[in-house]
Scaffold this motif. Structure first.
Motif, PDB file in Angstrom:
ATOM      1  N   LYS A  20      -3.671  -0.569   7.289  1.00  0.00           N
ATOM      2  CA  LYS A  20      -2.451  -0.696   6.496  1.00  0.00           C
ATOM      3  C   LYS A  20      -1.318   0.101   7.155  1.00  0.00           C
ATOM      4  O   LYS A  20      -0.720   0.988   6.551  1.00  0.00           O
ATOM      5  CB  LYS A  20      -2.681  -0.164   5.072  1.00  0.00           C
ATOM      6  N   PRO A  21      -0.997  -0.207   8.422  1.00  0.00           N
ATOM      7  CA  PRO A  21       0.029   0.593   9.116  1.00  0.00           C
ATOM      8  C   PRO A  21       1.412   0.471   8.492  1.00  0.00           C
ATOM      9  O   PRO A  21       2.268   1.320   8.711  1.00  0.00           O
ATOM     10  CB  PRO A  21       0.016   0.020  10.543  1.00  0.00           C
ATOM     11  N   GLU A  22       1.615  -0.584   7.701  1.00  0.00           N
ATOM     12  CA  GLU A  22       2.931  -0.801   7.091  1.00  0.00           C
ATOM     13  C   GLU A  22       3.108  -0.045   5.786  1.00  0.00           C
ATOM     14  O   GLU A  22       4.174  -0.074   5.172  1.00  0.00           O
ATOM     15  CB  GLU A  22       3.135  -2.303   6.829  1.00  0.00           C
ATOM     16  N   ALA A  23       2.087   0.675   5.349  1.00  0.00           N
ATOM     17  CA  ALA A  23       2.150   1.389   4.068  1.00  0.00           C
ATOM     18  C   ALA A  23       3.277   2.410   4.076  1.00  0.00           C
ATOM     19  O   ALA A  23       3.590   3.020   5.102  1.00  0.00           O
ATOM     20  CB  ALA A  23       0.827   2.078   3.784  1.00  0.00           C
ATOM     21  N   ARG A  24       3.869   2.625   2.918  1.00  0.00           N
ATOM     22  CA  ARG A  24       4.915   3.644   2.814  1.00  0.00           C
ATOM     23  C   ARG A  24       4.289   4.957   2.354  1.00  0.00           C
ATOM     24  O   ARG A  24       3.364   4.972   1.549  1.00  0.00           O
ATOM     25  CB  ARG A  24       6.026   3.197   1.890  1.00  0.00           C
ATOM     26  N   VAL A  25       4.798   6.052   2.895  1.00  0.00           N
ATOM     27  CA  VAL A  25       4.286   7.381   2.572  1.00  0.00           C
ATOM     28  C   VAL A  25       5.266   8.075   1.641  1.00  0.00           C
ATOM     29  O   VAL A  25       6.459   8.179   1.945  1.00  0.00           O
ATOM     30  CB  VAL A  25       4.077   8.220   3.844  1.00  0.00           C
ATOM     31  N   GLU A  26       4.762   8.527   0.494  1.00  0.00           N
ATOM     32  CA  GLU A  26       5.560   9.280  -0.473  1.00  0.00           C
ATOM     33  C   GLU A  26       5.028  10.704  -0.523  1.00  0.00           C
ATOM     34  O   GLU A  26       3.827  10.934  -0.441  1.00  0.00           O
ATOM     35  CB  GLU A  26       5.450   8.647  -1.872  1.00  0.00           C
ATOM     36  N   GLU A  27       5.942  11.680  -0.672  1.00  0.00           N
ATOM     37  CA  GLU A  27       5.526  13.071  -0.731  1.00  0.00           C
ATOM     38  C   GLU A  27       5.865  13.675  -2.083  1.00  0.00           C
ATOM     39  O   GLU A  27       6.998  13.548  -2.563  1.00  0.00           O
ATOM     40  CB  GLU A  27       6.185  13.887   0.384  1.00  0.00           C
ATOM     41  N   LEU A  28       4.865  14.296  -2.707  1.00  0.00           N
ATOM     42  CA  LEU A  28       5.067  15.026  -3.957  1.00  0.00           C
ATOM     43  C   LEU A  28       5.037  16.522  -3.631  1.00  0.00           C
ATOM     44  O   LEU A  28       4.063  17.014  -3.074  1.00  0.00           O
ATOM     45  CB  LEU A  28       3.968  14.688  -4.965  1.00  0.00           C
ATOM     46  N   THR A  29       6.113  17.224  -3.969  1.00  0.00           N
ATOM     47  CA  THR A  29       6.190  18.654  -3.642  1.00  0.00           C
ATOM     48  C   THR A  29       6.330  19.535  -4.873  1.00  0.00           C
ATOM     49  O   THR A  29       6.236  20.761  -4.773  1.00  0.00           O
ATOM     50  CB  THR A  29       7.382  18.936  -2.703  1.00  0.00           C
ATOM     51  N   ALA A  30       6.562  18.925  -6.045  1.00  0.00           N
ATOM     52  CA  ALA A  30       6.707  19.703  -7.269  1.00  0.00           C
ATOM     53  C   ALA A  30       5.330  19.951  -7.873  1.00  0.00           C
ATOM     54  O   ALA A  30       4.593  19.008  -8.179  1.00  0.00           O
ATOM     55  CB  ALA A  30       7.604  18.968  -8.272  1.00  0.00           C
ATOM     56  N   THR A  75       0.852  -1.190   0.000  1.00  0.00           N
ATOM     57  CA  THR A  75       0.000   0.000   0.000  1.00  0.00           C
ATOM     58  C   THR A  75       0.886   1.238   0.000  1.00  0.00           C
ATOM     59  O   THR A  75       1.884   1.302   0.712  1.00  0.00           O
ATOM     60  CB  THR A  75      -0.917   0.000   1.226  1.00  0.00           C
ATOM     61  N   VAL A  76       0.500   2.233  -0.816  1.00  0.00           N
ATOM     62  CA  VAL A  76       1.256   3.472  -0.946  1.00  0.00           C
ATOM     63  C   VAL A  76       0.355   4.638  -0.575  1.00  0.00           C
ATOM     64  O   VAL A  76      -0.792   4.716  -1.023  1.00  0.00           O
ATOM     65  CB  VAL A  76       1.784   3.659  -2.383  1.00  0.00           C
ATOM     66  N   CYS A  77       0.871   5.543   0.243  1.00  0.00           N
ATOM     67  CA  CYS A  77       0.153   6.771   0.600  1.00  0.00           C
ATOM     68  C   CYS A  77       0.908   7.940  -0.017  1.00  0.00           C
ATOM     69  O   CYS A  77       2.118   8.086   0.195  1.00  0.00           O
ATOM     70  CB  CYS A  77       0.069   6.920   2.113  1.00  0.00           C
ATOM     71  N   VAL A  78       0.202   8.762  -0.772  1.00  0.00           N
ATOM     72  CA  VAL A  78       0.817   9.897  -1.461  1.00  0.00           C
ATOM     73  C   VAL A  78       0.322  11.199  -0.849  1.00  0.00           C
ATOM     74  O   VAL A  78      -0.857  11.534  -0.962  1.00  0.00           O
ATOM     75  CB  VAL A  78       0.495   9.873  -2.972  1.00  0.00           C
ATOM     76  N   GLN A  79       1.228  11.914  -0.163  1.00  0.00           N
ATOM     77  CA  GLN A  79       0.948  13.251   0.344  1.00  0.00           C
ATOM     78  C   GLN A  79       1.379  14.231  -0.737  1.00  0.00           C
ATOM     79  O   GLN A  79       2.545  14.290  -1.107  1.00  0.00           O
ATOM     80  CB  GLN A  79       1.704  13.513   1.648  1.00  0.00           C
ATOM     81  N   GLY A  80       0.437  15.003  -1.237  1.00  0.00           N
ATOM     82  CA  GLY A  80       0.774  15.935  -2.307  1.00  0.00           C
ATOM     83  C   GLY A  80      -0.057  17.185  -2.240  1.00  0.00           C
ATOM     84  O   GLY A  80      -1.282  17.132  -2.103  1.00  0.00           O
ATOM     85  N   GLY A 135       4.248  23.464   9.592  1.00  0.00           N
ATOM     86  CA  GLY A 135       5.213  22.391   9.381  1.00  0.00           C
ATOM     87  C   GLY A 135       5.094  21.697   8.053  1.00  0.00           C
ATOM     88  O   GLY A 135       5.995  20.935   7.667  1.00  0.00           O
ATOM     89  N   LEU A 136       3.993  21.917   7.327  1.00  0.00           N
ATOM     90  CA  LEU A 136       3.824  21.273   6.029  1.00  0.00           C
ATOM     91  C   LEU A 136       4.531  22.107   4.963  1.00  0.00           C
ATOM     92  O   LEU A 136       4.316  23.317   4.870  1.00  0.00           O
ATOM     93  CB  LEU A 136       2.346  21.134   5.696  1.00  0.00           C
ATOM     94  N   ALA A 137       5.376  21.456   4.173  1.00  0.00           N
ATOM     95  CA  ALA A 137       6.156  22.171   3.162  1.00  0.00           C
ATOM     96  C   ALA A 137       5.252  22.685   2.050  1.00  0.00           C
ATOM     97  O   ALA A 137       4.375  21.970   1.576  1.00  0.00           O
ATOM     98  CB  ALA A 137       7.217  21.237   2.570  1.00  0.00           C
ATOM     99  N   PRO A 138       5.444  23.939   1.624  1.00  0.00           N
ATOM    100  CA  PRO A 138       4.635  24.461   0.516  1.00  0.00           C
ATOM    101  C   PRO A 138       5.024  23.810  -0.798  1.00  0.00           C
ATOM    102  O   PRO A 138       6.150  23.322  -0.960  1.00  0.00           O
ATOM    103  CB  PRO A 138       4.970  25.959   0.511  1.00  0.00           C
TER     104      PRO A 138
END
Length: 680
Positions: free
Chosen positions: A505-515, A192-197, A537-540
């Motif tokens: 899904k606590p083992e899911a990896r979190v990916e961050e998209l900032t572009a 499972t993948v979590c995408v913070q964007g 604290g959240l990057a723009p």
């Protein structure tokens, strides 16, 4: 007399390949259409199934006139791939000999198109990008990745494609997927993948393209287990519904969370404080206790009569059978179905001890006797999930009994209906109530699990909603998409760690998209002034757009506010692309009247597939996930004031400000929120 076009012109050759590829695709489609299945099906059922499969295949092979058949080319260096040349497109196309003319973008050989660079050319000598206008190939651009003397530069065609005006529903980004996005798209099915964007980072498109990739790589498995895309509302689903079909995927289902839990008719609404308690993960424990409270120890022994013999099972042995089933950690309903067989087995043991030789048919017959059924009804009664929740919300004593030590007295008061409903049908269920019914239903009978679920705008879900989605992928995986800064519900999640735990899904990896590829730099800079006040604290997002976009703030007099908004919309309509007029929900009706009086036709969110107008009137509450070339934002202060608290209001405003792809015009008569008045 016009000059002849030189035959060694690369553009001419590429256009010829496009023409040949379209002809090959047409031949593939005609071959499928010509299939005769009269003598290959055993019965009418098989015939219907096969006809449906053929129809779907024909649809998947459609040649969309304004959609490029291929958008790139890779020339591999020898001996890799035998030094071959591959055209990269939305679907595979082969010639009459079976040789590929266009390679599916999801194929392994296509991956370097997205990942190759000067530092890591991936055995690619040349990468060519193509530019199109209305489906016609009009330009190309080369990157010689193996040439150390050539500088690495930003692709002009890539920028043009990203910034191209759009009208109608969301389109795919298959031609512009970036390396960091591609890594997420091609992640394996098992994880499972979590995408913070943030806004414009392409997280929704990444999730949809990930579904398309997984269906390509694991088609048979997912054909059996199923896939599902979950969006925040029906307007959003209508907006994205054409992306997967454009990639040749026609069978992916789409739903909202409310669709998933539609066990009861939702006719009511909760106050925010009540909805927060109903959405709290602690409610799962309250429901678990309430369901299992129906199991009681048998008070009397069992007597089964068969022929001239009577067989007695004492109460303490029945109690042991019940206790063992409770300790097996299986669903309430599954245990209830097993109970009569367990009791019947105890009877058969006595028959065997008496010298009889009963078989399975005898055990089944004993399990169906009135005496056994009476014991089951007494100690393990059937439970209806809706009636159970109805009782919890209407019976203070029943709720207190099962919420003791879990919910305090004030929280219990928030849950109780002021006027208890008499029946499931007459009850004014809320959306949060329906989630509780779904939780109870899963305690009784296991929810069917799918192979893969995409959950978009996930930051707005309550813990109980996460659990409802998680039940749909317990044996599968998920792609979770969201932005913590855009959480606009009172129960919005504060961290992905907590959300993924509730999802199961606590083992899911979190990916961050900032572009940021969608929102212009001036627009995202303006909206980012709100971040320190609503999501510290959240990057723009950092816009990579070379075009800063059109940005304007218009201050107008209160008496001319509506006319000024209409004028801003008229100005925006002079440009190409779609226009979104976003306003606080309370402002929608007067603005609709003003637009009508001015002769400007407008659509509602989700109606962008029609050709009636390029202007959509969007309530701020429905703006999330949508995008328009130019946005006119009416009265930012009204958007903030329309929410129950300032933080939620600022988040709603942040969403509204970041829906623009090319330009943003802010029109206000009331003072701007102080967070926008000065740069953070």
């Amino acid at each position: 007399m016009s000059a002849a076009v030189p035959t060694d012109d690369p553009l001419v050759r590429e256009r010829a390949h496009l023409t040949s590829s379209r002809a090959a695709l047409r031949a593939m489609r005609e071959e499928v259409e010509a299939l005769d299945i009269k003598d290959v099906t055993a019965n009418w059922v098989n015939s219907i199934v096969l006809e449906r499969q053929i129809e779907d295949r024909v649809k998947a092979l459609a040649d969309l006139a304004h959609t490029p058949l291929f958008f790139g080319r890779l020339d591999y260096l020898p001996p890799t791939q035998h030094g071959q040349r591959f055209y990269i497109g939305r679907r595979h196309v082969h010639d009459a000999h079976g040789d590929p003319m266009v390679v599916d973008w999801r194929a392994p050989v296509s991956q370097p198109y997205y990942q190759a660079s000067k530092k890591d050319p991936r055995d690619v000598g040349l990468r060519r990008r193509f530019g199109y206008t209305g489906g016609e190939l009009t330009a190309y651009e080369d990157e010689r990745l193996s040439d150390p003397t050539e500088e690495e530069r930003t692709s002009r065609l890539l920028q043009t494609e990203i910034e191209r005006p759009r009208v109608g529903p969301m389109r795919d980004i298959v031609a512009t997927i970036q390396p960091e996005q591609d890594e997420i798209v091609r992640a394996g099915l098992s994880g499972t993948v979590c995408v913070q964007g943030g806004p414009g980072t392409g997280k929704t498109a990444v999730g949809l393209h990930r579904v398309a990739f997984l269906l390509y790589a694991h088609r048979e498995r997912l054909a059996r287990t199923g896939t599902l895309v979950i969006g925040p509302n029906r307007s959003f689903l209508q907006y994205i519904e054409q992306v997967l079909p454009a990639l040749g995927e026609l069978e992916v289902k789409q739903a909202t969370v409310d669709d998933l839990v539609a066990h009861v008719e939702v006719r009511g609404a909760d106050e925010a404080a009540t909805a927060v308690v109903k959405g709290d993960a602690r409610m799962a424990e309250v429901l678990r206790r309430a369901v299992w409270s129906h199991v009681t120890a048998p008070a009397e022994p069992l007597m089964v009569v068969r022929g001239s013999r009577r067989w007695r099972v004492p109460a303490h042995e029945l109690e042991e059978i019940v206790r063992e089933l409770r300790e097996r950690d299986i669903r309430y309903g599954a245990a209830r179905e097993a109970l009569p067989q367990r009791i019947a087995h105890a009877v058969l043991v006595r028959m065997e001890q008496a010298g009889e030789a009963p078989d399975d048919r005898v055990q089944n017959a004993v399990a169906r006797t009135a005496a056994v059924k009476a014991v089951v009804k007494e100690c393990w009664p059937a439970v209806d999930p809706a009636k159970l929740v109805l009782r919890l919300l209407g019976d203070a004593d029943f709720l207190a009994e099962h919420a003791e030590g879990v919910l305090d007295a004030d929280e219990q008061k928030l849950l109780l209906w002021a006027k208890p409903a008499r029946s499931v049908k007459s009850a004014k269920w809320s959306a949060a109530d329906a989630v509780l019914v779904d939780e109870a239903a899963d305690l009784i009978e296991r929810t069917h699990s799918l192979g893969h679920v995409v959950l978009d705008e996930a930051q707005d879900l309550s813990p109980m909603q996460y659990r409802a989605v998680g039940r749909r992928c317990t044996t599968g995986s998920a792609t979770v998409l969201g932005d913590l800064a855009q959480g606009t519900t009172p129960w919005a999640t504060g961290s992905w760690e907590a959300a993924l735990t509730h999802l199961g899904k606590p083992e899911a990896r979190v990916e961050e998209l900032t572009a940021g590829f969608r929102v212009p730099s001036e627009v995202i800079a303006y909206a980012s002034r709100l971040l320190p006040h609503m999501a510290p604290g959240l990057a723009p997002v950092e816009s990579v757009r070379e075009n800063p976009g059109d940005f304007e703030v218009r201050t107008v007099a209160p008496e001319t506010a509506d006319a000024a908004v209409v004028a801003a919309c008229a100005d925006a309509l002079r440009h190409e692309g779609s226009i979104g007029l976003i306003a606080a929900d309370a402002r929608i009706a007067p603005l609709a009247a003003a637009l009508e009086a001015a002769g400007l036709a407008c659509l509602s969110p989700g109606e962008e597939t029609t050709a009636e107008s390029r202007l959509t009137l969007v309530p701020a509450s429905l703006a999330k996930g949508l995008e328009y070339d130019h946005v006119v934002l009416d009265e930012p202060a009204a958007v903030v004031d329309g929410e129950p608290d300032e933080r939620t209001g600022l988040r709603r405003l942040y969403v509204a400000l970041t829906r623009a792809v090319s330009g943003l015009t802010v029109v206000h008569a009331a003072p701007l929120p102080e967070q926008l008045a000065v740069s953070a």
